[in-house]
Design a protein around this motif. Structure first.
Motif, PDB file in Angstrom:
ATOM      1  N   PRO A 260       0.817  -1.231   0.000  1.00 22.44           N
ATOM      2  CA  PRO A 260       0.000   0.000   0.000  1.00 22.44           C
ATOM      3  C   PRO A 260       0.845   1.272   0.000  1.00 22.44           C
ATOM      4  O   PRO A 260       1.932   1.323   0.554  1.00 22.44           O
ATOM      5  CB  PRO A 260      -0.791  -0.117   1.317  1.00 22.44           C
ATOM      6  N   PHE A 261       0.307   2.286  -0.637  1.00 25.67           N
ATOM      7  CA  PHE A 261       0.867   3.634  -0.508  1.00 25.67           C
ATOM      8  C   PHE A 261       0.001   4.405   0.474  1.00 25.67           C
ATOM      9  O   PHE A 261      -1.111   3.999   0.801  1.00 25.67           O
ATOM     10  CB  PHE A 261       0.934   4.348  -1.868  1.00 25.67           C
ATOM     11  N   PHE A 262       0.521   5.519   0.965  1.00 26.55           N
ATOM     12  CA  PHE A 262      -0.188   6.343   1.938  1.00 26.55           C
ATOM     13  C   PHE A 262      -0.156   7.798   1.482  1.00 26.55           C
ATOM     14  O   PHE A 262       0.644   8.182   0.636  1.00 26.55           O
ATOM     15  CB  PHE A 262       0.452   6.239   3.328  1.00 26.55           C
ATOM     16  N   ILE A 263      -1.046   8.588   2.046  1.00 29.83           N
ATOM     17  CA  ILE A 263      -0.958  10.038   1.889  1.00 29.83           C
ATOM     18  C   ILE A 263      -0.181  10.554   3.092  1.00 29.83           C
ATOM     19  O   ILE A 263      -0.587  10.347   4.235  1.00 29.83           O
ATOM     20  CB  ILE A 263      -2.352  10.686   1.836  1.00 29.83           C
ATOM     21  N   LEU A 264       0.926  11.208   2.837  1.00 28.38           N
ATOM     22  CA  LEU A 264       1.823  11.646   3.906  1.00 28.38           C
ATOM     23  C   LEU A 264       1.919  13.165   3.930  1.00 28.38           C
ATOM     24  O   LEU A 264       2.067  13.810   2.887  1.00 28.38           O
ATOM     25  CB  LEU A 264       3.226  11.060   3.696  1.00 28.38           C
ATOM     26  N   GLN A 265       1.827  13.729   5.126  1.00 26.28           N
ATOM     27  CA  GLN A 265       2.037  15.159   5.347  1.00 26.28           C
ATOM     28  C   GLN A 265       3.099  15.329   6.425  1.00 26.28           C
ATOM     29  O   GLN A 265       3.198  14.517   7.345  1.00 26.28           O
ATOM     30  CB  GLN A 265       0.760  15.840   5.835  1.00 26.28           C
ATOM     31  N   ASN A 266       3.864  16.376   6.316  1.00 23.27           N
ATOM     32  CA  ASN A 266       4.856  16.703   7.337  1.00 23.27           C
ATOM     33  C   ASN A 266       4.144  17.325   8.536  1.00 23.27           C
ATOM     34  O   ASN A 266       3.435  18.324   8.395  1.00 23.27           O
ATOM     35  CB  ASN A 266       5.889  17.674   6.765  1.00 23.27           C
ATOM     36  N   ARG A 267       4.317  16.739   9.713  1.00 16.09           N
ATOM     37  CA  ARG A 267       3.635  17.263  10.905  1.00 16.09           C
ATOM     38  C   ARG A 267       4.060  18.693  11.231  1.00 16.09           C
ATOM     39  O   ARG A 267       3.315  19.434  11.875  1.00 16.09           O
ATOM     40  CB  ARG A 267       3.914  16.363  12.115  1.00 16.09           C
ATOM     41  N   ALA A 268       5.246  19.087  10.770  1.00 19.11           N
ATOM     42  CA  ALA A 268       5.743  20.429  11.083  1.00 19.11           C
ATOM     43  C   ALA A 268       5.186  21.495  10.145  1.00 19.11           C
ATOM     44  O   ALA A 268       5.450  22.681  10.328  1.00 19.11           O
ATOM     45  CB  ALA A 268       7.272  20.445  11.025  1.00 19.11           C
ATOM     46  N   GLN A 269       4.420  21.089   9.137  1.00 18.78           N
ATOM     47  CA  GLN A 269       3.898  22.033   8.151  1.00 18.78           C
ATOM     48  C   GLN A 269       2.380  22.164   8.273  1.00 18.78           C
ATOM     49  O   GLN A 269       1.679  21.172   8.517  1.00 18.78           O
ATOM     50  CB  GLN A 269       4.212  21.573   6.722  1.00 18.78           C
ATOM     51  N   GLN A 270       1.890  23.373   8.101  1.00 18.42           N
ATOM     52  CA  GLN A 270       0.454  23.625   8.009  1.00 18.42           C
ATOM     53  C   GLN A 270       0.080  23.718   6.527  1.00 18.42           C
ATOM     54  O   GLN A 270       0.682  24.490   5.782  1.00 18.42           O
ATOM     55  CB  GLN A 270       0.087  24.939   8.714  1.00 18.42           C
ATOM     56  N   LEU A 271      -0.897  22.934   6.109  1.00 17.28           N
ATOM     57  CA  LEU A 271      -1.281  22.954   4.705  1.00 17.28           C
ATOM     58  C   LEU A 271      -1.953  24.267   4.330  1.00 17.28           C
ATOM     59  O   LEU A 271      -2.848  24.729   5.042  1.00 17.28           O
ATOM     60  CB  LEU A 271      -2.256  21.810   4.394  1.00 17.28           C
ATOM     61  N   PRO A 272      -1.562  24.885   3.208  1.00 20.88           N
ATOM     62  CA  PRO A 272      -2.327  26.025   2.699  1.00 20.88           C
ATOM     63  C   PRO A 272      -3.742  25.583   2.347  1.00 20.88           C
ATOM     64  O   PRO A 272      -3.989  24.395   2.088  1.00 20.88           O
ATOM     65  CB  PRO A 272      -1.547  26.445   1.443  1.00 20.88           C
ATOM     66  N   ARG A 273      -4.667  26.540   2.313  1.00 13.73           N
ATOM     67  CA  ARG A 273      -6.068  26.203   2.037  1.00 13.73           C
ATOM     68  C   ARG A 273      -6.231  25.536   0.672  1.00 13.73           C
ATOM     69  O   ARG A 273      -7.009  24.594   0.529  1.00 13.73           O
ATOM     70  CB  ARG A 273      -6.917  27.483   2.107  1.00 13.73           C
ATOM     71  N   ALA A 274      -5.497  26.001  -0.341  1.00 15.05           N
ATOM     72  CA  ALA A 274      -5.602  25.385  -1.664  1.00 15.05           C
ATOM     73  C   ALA A 274      -5.152  23.931  -1.628  1.00 15.05           C
ATOM     74  O   ALA A 274      -5.770  23.054  -2.252  1.00 15.05           O
ATOM     75  CB  ALA A 274      -4.778  26.173  -2.682  1.00 15.05           C
ATOM     76  N   ALA A 275      -4.079  23.645  -0.880  1.00 14.17           N
ATOM     77  CA  ALA A 275      -3.606  22.263  -0.757  1.00 14.17           C
ATOM     78  C   ALA A 275      -4.621  21.397  -0.025  1.00 14.17           C
ATOM     79  O   ALA A 275      -4.800  20.214  -0.347  1.00 14.17           O
ATOM     80  CB  ALA A 275      -2.260  22.241  -0.031  1.00 14.17           C
ATOM     81  N   GLU A 276      -5.308  21.967   0.958  1.00 12.20           N
ATOM     82  CA  GLU A 276      -6.352  21.222   1.663  1.00 12.20           C
ATOM     83  C   GLU A 276      -7.467  20.818   0.701  1.00 12.20           C
ATOM     84  O   GLU A 276      -7.999  19.702   0.769  1.00 12.20           O
ATOM     85  CB  GLU A 276      -6.935  22.065   2.795  1.00 12.20           C
ATOM     86  N   ARG A 277      -7.826  21.721  -0.208  1.00 10.90           N
ATOM     87  CA  ARG A 277      -8.887  21.414  -1.158  1.00 10.90           C
ATOM     88  C   ARG A 277      -8.465  20.305  -2.120  1.00 10.90           C
ATOM     89  O   ARG A 277      -9.242  19.398  -2.423  1.00 10.90           O
ATOM     90  CB  ARG A 277      -9.274  22.667  -1.952  1.00 10.90           C
ATOM     91  N   VAL A 278      -7.214  20.358  -2.594  1.00  9.10           N
ATOM     92  CA  VAL A 278      -6.721  19.304  -3.483  1.00  9.10           C
ATOM     93  C   VAL A 278      -6.664  17.976  -2.740  1.00  9.10           C
ATOM     94  O   VAL A 278      -7.057  16.932  -3.271  1.00  9.10           O
ATOM     95  CB  VAL A 278      -5.337  19.675  -4.053  1.00  9.10           C
ATOM     96  N   LEU A 279      -6.186  18.004  -1.502  1.00  7.33           N
ATOM     97  CA  LEU A 279      -6.102  16.784  -0.705  1.00  7.33           C
ATOM     98  C   LEU A 279      -7.474  16.148  -0.533  1.00  7.33           C
ATOM     99  O   LEU A 279      -7.638  14.936  -0.645  1.00  7.33           O
ATOM    100  CB  LEU A 279      -5.486  17.092   0.665  1.00  7.33           C
ATOM    101  N   ALA A 280      -8.493  16.956  -0.266  1.00 14.71           N
ATOM    102  CA  ALA A 280      -9.847  16.435  -0.108  1.00 14.71           C
ATOM    103  C   ALA A 280     -10.332  15.758  -1.388  1.00 14.71           C
ATOM    104  O   ALA A 280     -10.993  14.706  -1.348  1.00 14.71           O
ATOM    105  CB  ALA A 280     -10.807  17.552   0.291  1.00 14.71           C
ATOM    106  N   GLU A 281      -9.991  16.329  -2.529  1.00 14.84           N
ATOM    107  CA  GLU A 281     -10.374  15.723  -3.808  1.00 14.84           C
ATOM    108  C   GLU A 281      -9.653  14.400  -4.025  1.00 14.84           C
ATOM    109  O   GLU A 281     -10.227  13.448  -4.555  1.00 14.84           O
ATOM    110  CB  GLU A 281     -10.074  16.682  -4.968  1.00 14.84           C
ATOM    111  N   VAL A 282      -8.377  14.347  -3.625  1.00 10.06           N
ATOM    112  CA  VAL A 282      -7.616  13.100  -3.766  1.00 10.06           C
ATOM    113  C   VAL A 282      -8.234  12.000  -2.898  1.00 10.06           C
ATOM    114  O   VAL A 282      -8.447  10.869  -3.358  1.00 10.06           O
ATOM    115  CB  VAL A 282      -6.140  13.321  -3.381  1.00 10.06           C
ATOM    116  N   ILE A 283      -8.530  12.331  -1.648  1.00  4.24           N
ATOM    117  CA  ILE A 283      -9.112  11.349  -0.730  1.00  4.24           C
ATOM    118  C   ILE A 283     -10.435  10.826  -1.273  1.00  4.24           C
ATOM    119  O   ILE A 283     -10.742   9.629  -1.159  1.00  4.24           O
ATOM    120  CB  ILE A 283      -9.298  11.972   0.668  1.00  4.24           C
ATOM    121  N   ALA A 284     -11.212  11.698  -1.896  1.00  2.84           N
ATOM    122  CA  ALA A 284     -12.517  11.293  -2.438  1.00  2.84           C
ATOM    123  C   ALA A 284     -12.378  10.290  -3.567  1.00  2.84           C
ATOM    124  O   ALA A 284     -13.346   9.593  -3.906  1.00  2.84           O
ATOM    125  CB  ALA A 284     -13.281  12.514  -2.922  1.00  2.84           C
TER     126      ALA A 284
END
Length: 307
Positions: free
Chosen positions: A281-305
């Motif tokens: 399996p692959f995973f979706i990984l984010q760096n805990r030290a980084q806050q996602l910009p709002r645009a990146a959050e929207r793209v991430l939500a589309e990917v998860i969907a």
């Protein structure tokens, strides 16, 4: 004009000067800006004090800019337009409708998840500017640690500290064996793996997830691993071999589906084997030290969907 003028004036004062120039009277300008006439008079006095000279001539029938006032009006229009542009851009960035998004991915989910997600986002938010980088998991995770990506779709390399990342479960990938459309095995159902050993194989290097999945399938079937192997991670090299030989090339199902669809006219097919080859399996990984910009959050939500 004093060099400190720019630091001493406020946007509201620029707006007052513009309104006086437009309306020709202090009272009309004050009314348009919802100010009292005394407040507008005090503000104009402060402007002229900061400028060191009158900004308007006062006439019985109204006011008109002096030479300094004309320069003031000209620059005020530019300055206020930039303030308005800044406010609009901040609002757009805050809503996630614009901005840069940097994403890394291994090949399969780049085709199966990222491309559809980006197309969906850009259909409603064309000002979002994505940068997509496809590569092996080790390089992607290193890039995430170095803050070169907002998030990645990858596998955790051995020795990685999972505590450094936000890990969202994704899914496994299925391997598709591609060959020319006129390959001798094309169209056969449930091909046994031992029927594939006499052909050239174009495959990723040892230790890669797809290579491991193929080897595991052959071991599980009790069949010797093919001996005629060309190692490459280049899709162009793979396509060149497939175009000229009866070679077999393992790829993720998403990539295989893209290359065999009729719109590309690649004249390739997927061989139907008796065993399913599944990649780890692959995973979706984010760096805990980084806050996602709002645009990146929207793209991430589309990917998860789309997982």
């Amino acid at each position: 004009m004093p060099t400190s003028l720019a630091r001493r004036l406020k946007p509201a004062q620029f707006r007052l000067v513009l309104k006086i120039a437009e309306t020709g009277t202090l009272q009309a300008a004050a009314d348009a800006l919802a100010m009292s006439q005394p407040a507008a008079s005090r503000a104009l006095a402060e402007i002229e004090k900061a400028a060191g000279a009158p900004v308007f001539y006062r006439h019985p029938k109204g006011m008109e800019p002096t030479a300094i006032g004309a320069a003031f009006v000209r620059h005020a229009r530019v300055i206020l337009a930039e303030f308005d542009n800044l406010a609009a851009e901040i609002a757009t960035l805050g809503s996630g409708h614009s901005g840069e998004v940097r994403i890394g991915s291994v090949t399969g989910p780049a085709v199966g998840c990222l491309v559809p997600a980006i197309r969906a986002i850009r259909s409603v938010s064309p000002a979002i500017e994505p940068t997509l980088e496809v590569g092996p998991s080790q390089e992607l995770v290193r890039g995430l640690e170095e803050a070169r990506f907002d998030f990645v779709l990858a596998r955790l390399p051995p020795g990685s500290d999972a505590r450094a990342f936000r890990v969202l479960p994704a899914r496994s990938e299925v391997v598709s064996l591609l060959a020319r459309a006129d390959h001798p095995l094309a169209g056969r159902r449930k091909i046994p793996l031992d029927a594939l050993t006499d052909y050239d194989w174009i495959i990723q290097e040892r230790g890669s997830p797809i290579r491991q999945a193929v080897e595991a399938a052959f071991h599980g079937a009790g069949v010797a691993i093919p001996g005629r192997i060309v190692n490459t991670s280049s899709l162009l090299v793979v396509l060149a071999f497939l175009a000229e030989t009866y070679a077999v090339a393992p790829m993720t199902e998403e990539v295989g589906g893209l290359l065999t669809q009729s719109r590309l006219a690649a004249r390739l097919c997927a061989l139907d084997t008796e065993r399913t080859m599944t990649v780890s399996p692959f995973f979706i990984l984010q760096n805990r030290a980084q806050q996602l910009p709002r645009a990146a959050e929207r793209v991430l939500a589309e990917v998860i969907a789309r997982l």
